[in-house]
Design an enzyme around this catalytic site. Structure first.
Site, PDB file in Angstrom:
ATOM      1  N   PRO A  65      42.382  23.796   9.687  1.00 49.93           N
ATOM      2  CG  PRO A  65      44.694  23.735   9.363  1.00 49.93           C
ATOM      3  CD  PRO A  65      43.393  23.825   8.626  1.00 49.93           C
ATOM      4  CE  LYS A 170      35.370  20.468  18.551  1.00 54.35           C
ATOM      5  NZ  LYS A 170      35.591  19.103  19.011  1.00 54.35           N
ATOM      6  CE  LYS A 245      41.329  25.283  16.330  1.00 54.37           C
ATOM      7  NZ  LYS A 245      40.625  24.590  15.253  1.00 54.37           N
TER       8      LYS A 245
END
Ligand code: NAD
Length: 293
Positions: A65, A170, A245
């Site tokens: 995660p 990313k 996040k």
């Protein structure tokens, strides 16, 4: 090839399944015994700890995660580096941050292992179909060693540069995904409020200059794309809390280079409002509900 896979969630389970399909022995670990059970049903070998997994394999893949968990799984006292054989290749596929990737690669190298950061794009459908894009950071040698393994799970394997470069690529992609999800939501809701049918508006956008991946493949307006999470009560897909996040990772990285990211900052605030309303585990397109009459 003996491969270890740690983190068998929405993405990790289908990725591990594709490695099994291409004939690899896949040893798996997850903190959820249910997740391990699902992988074992597909032919994986269960392990009781990260240490046992790391000692048994030649390659370790992680799909976890967040960066704090990645650091503890890879470099913690009971982590991969402490127990893997010399020469083990670690392929870190989670969305993390460039600095974590650089730190872990340097620790891996000093302990006789190799490591690349290889975060992915393509979501759960791409993981299931084996068509993910991998953005790789690391040495050329590690990239070449990892390539055939990544090819079993993806279609585009891109060498972005030294350690951390995959994560940099990313987070740039994902800030665009976050911002465009909100922009398409605004546009679709304005159109509907002005009396346009959502499918007609989407068809116009998708043949006009506003077209983007979200408008075409992942439209947030329910019913427009039948296979999209928006048409399935915003379930599955990419959780709002994971997007928060990723936007935080982009903002943190940008503070190091004094790069202004006003749209990213605002998008993060809007996703946080959605999460505060209890929708953090829903797909990111649930943000449309904040604009929908
Ligand atoms: P997820 O929450 O579904 O899966 C994470 C898995 O890791 C869970 O099974 C969890 O039990 C396991 N886990 C947590 N802590 C662990 C630990 N200490 N040791 C072992 N296992 C542990 O998340 P996901 O959607 O599969 O995403 C995984 C990563 O991929 C994230 O970094 C995410 O940002 C990234 N990503 C997700 C998508 C998407 O569409 N879901 C797309 C691209 C990238």
């Amino acid at each position: 090839m003996k491969i270890g896979f740690i983190g068998l969630g929405h993405m990790g389970l289908p990725m591990a399944s594709n490695l099994l399909r291409s004939g690899n022995a896949v040893h798996v670990f997850d903190t959820s015994s249910q997740a391990i059970g699902l992988a074992v049903e597909r032919g994986a070998i269960a392990t009781g700890s990260i240490a046992d997994l790391a000692a048994a394999v030649d390659v370790v893949i992680t799909m976890l995660p967040n960066p704090a968990i990645v650091r503890s799984v890879v470099a913690g006292p009971d982590g991969v580096l402490a127990h893997a054989k010399d020469g083990t290749l670690i392929i870190e596929c989670s969305t993390s941050d460039p600095q974590t990737a650089r730190d872990l690669e340097s620790m891996a190298q000093s302990s006789g292992k190799a490591m690349i950061d290889a975060p992915v794009s393509g979501g759960v459908p791409g993981a299931e179909a084996g068509t993910l894009t991998f953005m790789v950071g690391g040495t050329e040698e590690a990239f070449v060693a990892a390539r055939p393994i990544l090819m079993a799970m993806g279609k585009n394997i891109v060498n972005c540069g030294p350690a951390g470069s995959g994560q940099a690529a990313k987070i740039c992609n994902n800030l665009l995904l976050g911002v465009s999800t909100i922009a398409v939501s605004e546009s679709m809701c304005l159109g509907v409020s002005l009396g346009l049918a959502p499918d007609v508006l989407a068809a116009i956008i998708n043949t006009s200059s506003g077209r983007c991946w979200v408008s075409e493949v992942y439209n947030p307006y329910p019913g427009v794309v039948k296979s999209a999470p928006a048409s399935n009560d915003f379930s599955g897909g990419f959780a709002c809390d994971l997007m928060i996040k990723d936007l935080s990772l982009a903002l943190d990285a940008a503070s190091g280079t004094r790069q202004p990211l006003p749209m990213t900052a605002l998008s993060k605030q809007l996703f946080q409002l959605l999460s505060l309303k209890g929708e953090g585990s829903k797909d990111i397109t649930a943000i449309v509900q904040m604009f929908k009459m």
